[in-house]
Design a protein around this motif. Structure first.
Motif, PDB file in Angstrom:
ATOM      1  N   PRO A 123       0.724  -1.228  -0.005  1.00 46.49           N
ATOM      2  CA  PRO A 123       0.157  -0.054  -0.010  1.00 46.49           C
ATOM      3  C   PRO A 123       0.847   1.268   0.236  1.00 46.49           C
ATOM      4  N   VAL A 124       2.166   1.304   0.659  1.00 47.36           N
ATOM      5  CA  VAL A 124       3.065   2.489   0.663  1.00 47.36           C
ATOM      6  C   VAL A 124       3.937   2.169  -0.321  1.00 47.36           C
ATOM      7  N   HIS A 125       3.946   3.178  -1.151  1.00 42.76           N
ATOM      8  CA  HIS A 125       5.146   3.619  -2.402  1.00 42.76           C
ATOM      9  C   HIS A 125       5.818   4.758  -2.128  1.00 42.76           C
ATOM     10  N   GLN A 126       6.920   4.573  -1.462  1.00 42.40           N
ATOM     11  CA  GLN A 126       7.520   6.191  -1.229  1.00 42.40           C
ATOM     12  C   GLN A 126       9.026   5.739  -0.829  1.00 42.40           C
ATOM     13  N   ALA A 127       9.831   6.767  -1.030  1.00 46.80           N
ATOM     14  CA  ALA A 127      11.368   6.689  -0.812  1.00 46.80           C
ATOM     15  C   ALA A 127      11.439   6.164   0.651  1.00 46.80           C
ATOM     16  N   GLY A 128      12.625   5.243   0.933  1.00 46.77           N
ATOM     17  CA  GLY A 128      13.114   4.933   2.171  1.00 46.77           C
ATOM     18  C   GLY A 128      12.177   3.655   2.787  1.00 46.77           C
ATOM     19  N   VAL A 129      11.135   3.267   1.925  1.00 46.00           N
ATOM     20  CA  VAL A 129      10.380   2.254   2.341  1.00 46.00           C
ATOM     21  C   VAL A 129      10.345   0.946   1.555  1.00 46.00           C
ATOM     22  N   CYS A 130      10.519  -0.253   2.323  1.00 46.91           N
ATOM     23  CA  CYS A 130      10.529  -1.535   1.578  1.00 46.91           C
ATOM     24  C   CYS A 130       9.244  -2.138   1.348  1.00 46.91           C
ATOM     25  N   PRO A 176      11.675 -13.717   0.004  1.00 45.24           N
ATOM     26  CA  PRO A 176      11.387 -12.896   1.140  1.00 45.24           C
ATOM     27  C   PRO A 176      10.008 -12.754   1.786  1.00 45.24           C
ATOM     28  N   CYS A 177      10.095 -11.997   3.092  1.00 48.39           N
ATOM     29  CA  CYS A 177       8.864 -11.969   3.793  1.00 48.39           C
ATOM     30  C   CYS A 177       8.288 -10.525   3.471  1.00 48.39           C
ATOM     31  N   LEU A 178       6.906 -10.551   3.313  1.00 44.35           N
ATOM     32  CA  LEU A 178       6.202  -9.442   3.019  1.00 44.35           C
ATOM     33  C   LEU A 178       6.399  -8.293   4.197  1.00 44.35           C
ATOM     34  N   SER A 179       6.939  -7.067   3.879  1.00 46.56           N
ATOM     35  CA  SER A 179       7.235  -6.159   4.737  1.00 46.56           C
ATOM     36  C   SER A 179       7.182  -4.665   4.332  1.00 46.56           C
ATOM     37  N   ASN A 180       6.227  -4.048   4.160  1.00 52.26           N
ATOM     38  CA  ASN A 180       6.003  -2.719   3.581  1.00 52.26           C
ATOM     39  C   ASN A 180       6.363  -1.435   4.656  1.00 52.26           C
ATOM     40  N   THR A 181       7.631  -1.822   5.303  1.00 49.23           N
ATOM     41  CA  THR A 181       8.178  -1.135   6.439  1.00 49.23           C
ATOM     42  C   THR A 181       9.611  -0.104   5.962  1.00 49.23           C
ATOM     43  N   PRO A 182       9.689   0.799   6.706  1.00 53.26           N
ATOM     44  CA  PRO A 182      10.926   1.630   6.587  1.00 53.26           C
ATOM     45  C   PRO A 182      12.137   0.577   6.520  1.00 53.26           C
ATOM     46  N   ALA A 183      13.129   1.332   5.465  1.00 57.78           N
ATOM     47  CA  ALA A 183      14.388   0.494   5.156  1.00 57.78           C
ATOM     48  C   ALA A 183      15.448   0.579   6.540  1.00 57.78           C
ATOM     49  N   THR A 190      24.858   7.343   6.621  1.00 58.40           N
ATOM     50  CA  THR A 190      24.076   6.464   6.873  1.00 58.40           C
ATOM     51  C   THR A 190      23.378   5.569   5.686  1.00 58.40           C
ATOM     52  N   VAL A 191      23.664   4.552   5.560  1.00 58.24           N
ATOM     53  CA  VAL A 191      23.284   3.557   4.405  1.00 58.24           C
ATOM     54  C   VAL A 191      22.249   2.647   4.934  1.00 58.24           C
ATOM     55  N   ARG A 192      20.865   2.651   4.281  1.00 58.99           N
ATOM     56  CA  ARG A 192      19.748   1.938   4.411  1.00 58.99           C
ATOM     57  C   ARG A 192      19.600   0.969   3.538  1.00 58.99           C
ATOM     58  N   VAL A 193      19.082  -0.034   3.793  1.00 62.69           N
ATOM     59  CA  VAL A 193      18.882  -1.244   2.820  1.00 62.69           C
ATOM     60  C   VAL A 193      17.363  -1.803   3.070  1.00 62.69           C
ATOM     61  N   CYS A 194      17.219  -2.622   2.307  1.00 61.95           N
ATOM     62  CA  CYS A 194      15.642  -3.471   2.483  1.00 61.95           C
ATOM     63  C   CYS A 194      16.112  -5.000   2.240  1.00 61.95           C
ATOM     64  N   SER A 199      17.527  -2.243  -2.530  1.00 68.81           N
ATOM     65  CA  SER A 199      17.514  -0.660  -2.576  1.00 68.81           C
ATOM     66  C   SER A 199      16.393  -0.085  -1.408  1.00 68.81           C
ATOM     67  N   PRO A 200      17.117   0.800  -0.932  1.00 67.64           N
ATOM     68  CA  PRO A 200      16.138   1.395   0.379  1.00 67.64           C
ATOM     69  C   PRO A 200      14.777   1.992  -0.285  1.00 67.64           C
ATOM     70  N   ASP A 201      14.846   2.408  -1.544  1.00 65.43           N
ATOM     71  CA  ASP A 201      13.618   2.808  -2.058  1.00 65.43           C
ATOM     72  C   ASP A 201      12.727   1.884  -2.890  1.00 65.43           C
ATOM     73  N   GLN A 202      12.824   0.712  -2.353  1.00 57.91           N
ATOM     74  CA  GLN A 202      12.588  -0.364  -2.894  1.00 57.91           C
ATOM     75  C   GLN A 202      10.853  -0.338  -3.441  1.00 57.91           C
TER      76      GLN A 202
END
Length: 291
Positions: free
Chosen positions: A3-10, A32-39, A64-68, A108-111
């Motif tokens: 439901p959430v499509h935005q930068a910094g979210v997996c 993978p496991c479903l997880s529409n959460t922050p990177a 600061t490096v963030r990943v999904c 990608s942190p913007d997955q």
């Protein structure tokens, strides 16, 4: 399911066991496991492995490096990319572009910007967790076609054929396109893909809506080196890397005397000289005969 499509979210994160729909695979078919959460912030061993497998994602100007992706996912990615890299190793830019496809897809942190999960299944080992079985990936067409073009002419030394023929299923090298190339990568029956991926290549000016932003990452041409310690592809694997052909020199201008053909004038003069010499010799012989 995303439901959430935005930068910094997996769109998904971590591993939820093997895909029950994949029976034969060269690598473990872990999904993978479903997880529409922050990177998540990448630290320690995960960050070190990210720098080795996906260096472009580890280069963050803010520090600061963030990943999904988890360490286990990245380790599986390294194995999968290593198998493909062996086929594409003759062309470093092609191998790097191909690896980046999966680096962005998985880490990608913007997955969530370019990913939409379409099918899941309950994961019995973890109550409440759902395993991703299928998802859509949205790419800019120019990005997909540039990555494909960098690999299109890479050769297999063992056979002399094109490497792309082993990566495009029934179409082979002659009929392969960027769409068919990616479709084969996302086919769960190809022996490498752990789940089904539906690649959507969007025209360069179109927007799918719902907050989705098609991936349009940088791509190295086959005549470019992806790193300071690497070389561009060879001429045999990349026509653009071949040195330019030096055109033959223009023929010298025709020899002329005035407006007349020089050779013709010289031939005429020689003929006239010989004729004059012949006449003089003939006159001398007649003069001698009279004496």
């Amino acid at each position: 399911l995303t439901p959430v499509h935005q930068a910094g979210v997996c769109a998904f994160y971590g591993e939820c066991g093997r895909n029950p729909e994949v029976n034969t695979s060269l690598v473990p078919s872990k999904v993978p496991c479903l997880s529409n959460t922050p990177a998540r912030v990448a630290r320690g061993a995960l960050l070190s492995l990210l720098r080795a497998v996906c260096p472009e994602l580890a280069a963050d100007a803010n520090g600061t490096v963030r990943v999904c992706c988890s360490y286990a996912q990245l380790a599986s990615l390294r194995l999968s990319v290593g198998l493909s890299g062996a086929v594409l190793a003759r062309c470093p830019s092609c191998a790097r572009n191909f690896a980046n496809l999966y680096c962005h897809n998985i880490c990608s942190p913007d997955q969530s910007l370019f990913t939409n999960v379409t099918r899941v299944a309950d994961y019995a080992a973890v109550p409440g967790a759902r395993a991703v079985l299928e998802y859509q990936l949205f790419y800019r067409r120019r990005y997909a076609e540039a990555a494909f073009a960098s690999c299109q002419d890479v050769r297999l030394p063992a056979t002399g054929g094109y490497a792309i023929s082993t990566m495009c299923g029934r179409y082979g090298a002659q009929l392969c396109t960027a769409q068919r190339w990616l479709d084969f990568q996302g086919d769960k029956n190809n022996g490498l893909a752990p789940l089904q991926i539906d690649f959507q290549l969007l025209p360069n000016a179109s927007e799918p809506g719902q907050g989705i932003a098609p991936l349009d990452a940088p791509v190295w041409g086959c005549d470019q080196a992806p790193g300071a310690d690497q070389e561009p592809c060879s001429c045999q694997d990349c026509a653009r890397a071949c040195p330019p052909l030096v055109p033959p020199a223009d023929p010298p201008p025709p020899f002329r005397i005035g407006r007349a053909d020089g050779a013709l004038v010289i031939c005429a003069l020689l003929f006239a000289g010989l004729a004059l010499a012949f006449l003089l010799a003939l006159l001398c012989r007649r003069g001698e005969a009279r004496l």
